[in-house]
Design an enzyme around this catalytic site. Structure first.
Site, PDB file in Angstrom:
ATOM      1  N   LYS A  38       0.834  -1.208   0.000  1.00  0.00           N
ATOM      2  CA  LYS A  38       0.000   0.000   0.000  1.00  0.00           C
ATOM      3  C   LYS A  38       0.864   1.251   0.000  1.00  0.00           C
ATOM      4  O   LYS A  38       0.525   2.241  -0.651  1.00  0.00           O
ATOM      5  CB  LYS A  38      -0.971  -0.022   1.175  1.00  0.00           C
ATOM      6  CG  LYS A  38      -2.146  -0.937   0.865  1.00  0.00           C
ATOM      7  CD  LYS A  38      -3.002  -1.247   2.062  1.00  0.00           C
ATOM      8  CE  LYS A  38      -4.082  -2.261   1.693  1.00  0.00           C
ATOM      9  NZ  LYS A  38      -4.528  -3.029   2.847  1.00  0.00           N
TER      10      LYS A  38
ATOM     11  N   LYS B 231      -3.043 -10.518  -8.955  1.00  0.00           N
ATOM     12  CA  LYS B 231      -4.359 -10.990  -8.523  1.00  0.00           C
ATOM     13  C   LYS B 231      -5.475 -10.082  -9.035  1.00  0.00           C
ATOM     14  O   LYS B 231      -5.230  -8.945  -9.439  1.00  0.00           O
ATOM     15  CB  LYS B 231      -4.405 -11.093  -7.005  1.00  0.00           C
ATOM     16  CG  LYS B 231      -4.433  -9.757  -6.286  1.00  0.00           C
ATOM     17  CD  LYS B 231      -5.018  -9.914  -4.874  1.00  0.00           C
ATOM     18  CE  LYS B 231      -5.347  -8.572  -4.270  1.00  0.00           C
ATOM     19  NZ  LYS B 231      -6.252  -8.604  -3.145  1.00  0.00           N
TER      20      LYS B 231
ATOM     21  N   LYS C 156     -10.036  -4.991  -6.536  1.00  0.00           N
ATOM     22  CA  LYS C 156     -10.706  -3.719  -6.829  1.00  0.00           C
ATOM     23  C   LYS C 156      -9.691  -2.659  -7.208  1.00  0.00           C
ATOM     24  O   LYS C 156      -9.852  -1.942  -8.193  1.00  0.00           O
ATOM     25  CB  LYS C 156     -11.496  -3.250  -5.607  1.00  0.00           C
ATOM     26  CG  LYS C 156     -12.870  -3.844  -5.521  1.00  0.00           C
ATOM     27  CD  LYS C 156     -13.396  -3.797  -4.094  1.00  0.00           C
ATOM     28  CE  LYS C 156     -13.614  -5.203  -3.584  1.00  0.00           C
ATOM     29  NZ  LYS C 156     -13.801  -5.294  -2.147  1.00  0.00           N
TER      30      LYS C 156
HETATM   31  P1  ADP Z   1      -9.893  -6.401  -2.891  1.00  0.00           P
HETATM   32  O1  ADP Z   1      -8.564  -7.098  -2.878  1.00  0.00           O
HETATM   33  O2  ADP Z   1     -10.580  -6.495  -4.176  1.00  0.00           O
HETATM   34  O3  ADP Z   1      -9.818  -5.000  -2.356  1.00  0.00           O
HETATM   35  P2  ADP Z   1     -10.661  -7.297  -0.327  1.00  0.00           P
HETATM   36  O4  ADP Z   1      -9.255  -6.994   0.051  1.00  0.00           O
HETATM   37  O5  ADP Z   1     -11.734  -6.518   0.346  1.00  0.00           O
HETATM   38  O6  ADP Z   1     -10.812  -7.197  -1.898  1.00  0.00           O
HETATM   39  O7  ADP Z   1     -10.906  -8.842  -0.070  1.00  0.00           O
HETATM   40  C1  ADP Z   1     -12.030  -9.419   0.530  1.00  0.00           C
HETATM   41  C2  ADP Z   1     -11.885 -10.905   0.576  1.00  0.00           C
HETATM   42  O8  ADP Z   1     -11.758 -11.418  -0.748  1.00  0.00           O
HETATM   43  C3  ADP Z   1     -10.637 -11.411   1.319  1.00  0.00           C
HETATM   44  O9  ADP Z   1     -10.955 -12.636   1.970  1.00  0.00           O
HETATM   45  C4  ADP Z   1      -9.651 -11.664   0.233  1.00  0.00           C
HETATM   46  O10 ADP Z   1      -8.709 -12.655   0.564  1.00  0.00           O
HETATM   47  C5  ADP Z   1     -10.548 -12.137  -0.877  1.00  0.00           C
HETATM   48  N1  ADP Z   1      -9.941 -11.829  -2.173  1.00  0.00           N
HETATM   49  C6  ADP Z   1      -9.808 -10.605  -2.746  1.00  0.00           C
HETATM   50  N2  ADP Z   1      -9.212 -10.712  -3.954  1.00  0.00           N
HETATM   51  C7  ADP Z   1      -8.943 -12.038  -4.122  1.00  0.00           C
HETATM   52  C8  ADP Z   1      -8.344 -12.784  -5.156  1.00  0.00           C
HETATM   53  N3  ADP Z   1      -7.928 -12.220  -6.270  1.00  0.00           N
HETATM   54  N4  ADP Z   1      -8.242 -14.122  -4.990  1.00  0.00           N
HETATM   55  C9  ADP Z   1      -8.695 -14.727  -3.871  1.00  0.00           C
HETATM   56  N5  ADP Z   1      -9.285 -14.079  -2.867  1.00  0.00           N
HETATM   57  C10 ADP Z   1      -9.407 -12.754  -2.975  1.00  0.00           C
END
Ligand code: ADP
Ligand code: TRP
Length: 329
Positions: free
Chosen positions: A111, A194, A197
């Site tokens: 970050k 990965k 968002k």
């Molecule tokens: P983002 O990464 O899109 O901001 P979050 O960090 O809010 O999403 O993640 C919410 C949940 O979704 C967590 O349990 C996270 O591990 C899972 N998650 C987010 N992106 C992935 C991904 N690409 N593959 C697997 N799990 C994911």
């Protein structure tokens, strides 16, 4: 029976990474365990949403949780900020969280690299708030994607440290969980990394068929295999990784054989992938909007959840205060 806690930040619509990393496990776990699933709106403040869109984001994620199949009769569904006890536990845990260890977490370093002008203290202590969410309800299992593994390690560490510090076997050490053998990492279709968002490469549960087809057809590929049985390149492996999640094993095997014999046509591969994604998300998408507009239902669900979550949280905070040594006059 396990105690299960997990949440997703309300920073935008949910994508396939959230679904396969987290949400799908929530739905399977709710049948046989005591589950708490929340919307992490305190956590969303690290990226400074405006007052005008904060509530809309929470509402969207709540509508998506319900559309995907979380059942408020089986699981406790709540909004994090409806349980202010979590803020108190976070404060207390912060006293035993060391700045050095927080600075060393990979998500913090990522970050800082991505947004060096917004290195706020909330970002640094993000894993402490997350630990508070989890150990508040004495969770044993936490369904999350692979990217959250380190945060879970921190939660275990903070639980252990509290117990050692106060010589009290109070908090449980939570384990990350996925129904498959390993935690899931859903890749993006932009070549590497990965799906996320903030990565701008999401295939969202709320995307309609046209949008999904367009996004999938734009997926990065390569020049194609020329030597039989050659190893699969990263962008193509990413396509196969998503296919493994949404398509039948026969479909995946068919395209893998075509790849091995150098007869694969990426256009066909992508078309198939798009259709199989649509099959998974269409039934969910149709329910999102209905839920989103059903204010009465959302109010009922969130109130019911807040009440149950607060009961559990208030008990923990009461006990923690006592263990630490706070006493009323
Ligand atoms: P983002 O990464 O899109 O901001 P979050 O960090 O809010 O999403 O993640 C919410 C949940 O979704 C967590 O349990 C996270 O591990 C899972 N998650 C987010 N992106 C992935 C991904 N690409 N593959 C697997 N799990 C994911
Ligand atoms: N950090 C998680 C994410 O980015 C969201 C989250 C906050 C969470 N608190 C949690 C996940 C507690 C599991 C348990 O996705």
């Amino acid at each position: 029976m396990e105690r299960v806690v997990s949440g997703i930040r309300s920073t935008g619509n949910l994508h396939l990474g959230n679904y396969f990393g987290a949400l799908k496990n929530f739905i399977k776990m709710q049948n046989e365990n005591e589950c708490f699933f929340f919307i992490a709106d305190y956590h969303s403040l690290t990226t400074h949403p405006t007052p005008a869109n904060l509530h809309g984001n929470v509402r969207q994620v709540l509508a998506e949780y319900l559309a995907a199949g979380i059942d408020p009769e089986k699981a406790t569904i709540y909004v994090q900020s409806d349980v202010p006890e979590v803020a108190e536990l976070y404060l207390l845990l912060n006293m035993n969280a060391y700045v050095g260890e927080l600075e060393r977490t990979t998500s913090f370093k990522d970050k800082v690299r991505k947004d060096p002008n917004n290195v706020n203290a909330g970002l640094l202590t993000y894993p402490v708030l997350m630990a508070a969410d989890i150990i508040m309800h004495h969770a044993t299992k936490v369904p999350v994607g692979k990217d959250q593994e380190q945060n879970l390690e921190m939660a275990r560490k903070f639980a252990r440290r509290f117990n050692n510090m106060y010589k009290h076997d109070y908090f449980v050490e939570p384990e990350p969980f996925n129904f498959g053998a390993e935690l899931v990492k859903v890749p993006g279709l932009d070549g590497s990394g990965k799906m996320g968002k903030s990565e701008g490469n999401g295939l969202f549960l709320f995307d309609d068929e046209k949008v999904i087809r367009k996004k999938v057809m734009r997926a990065v590929t390569d020049a194609g295999p020329t030597v039989p049985n050659s190893p699969i390149s990263e962008p193509i492996q990413n396509i196969f990784t998503i296919m493994d999640l949404v398509s039948t094993p026969d479909t995946v095997a068919f395209f893998k054989e075509k790849y091995a014999s150098c007869e694969i046509r990426y256009g066909d591969l992508k078309k198939q992938l798009a259709e199989d994604i649509i099959t998974v998300i269409n039934p969910i998408r149709e329910k999102i909007l209905d839920n989103y507009n059903n204010e009465e239902y959302l109010r009922k669900v969130s109130r019911m959840g807040a009440e149950k979550a607060r009961e559990s949280a208030a008990k923990t905070v009461r006990e923690v205060r006592e263990i630490i040594g706070f006493k009323p006059f």
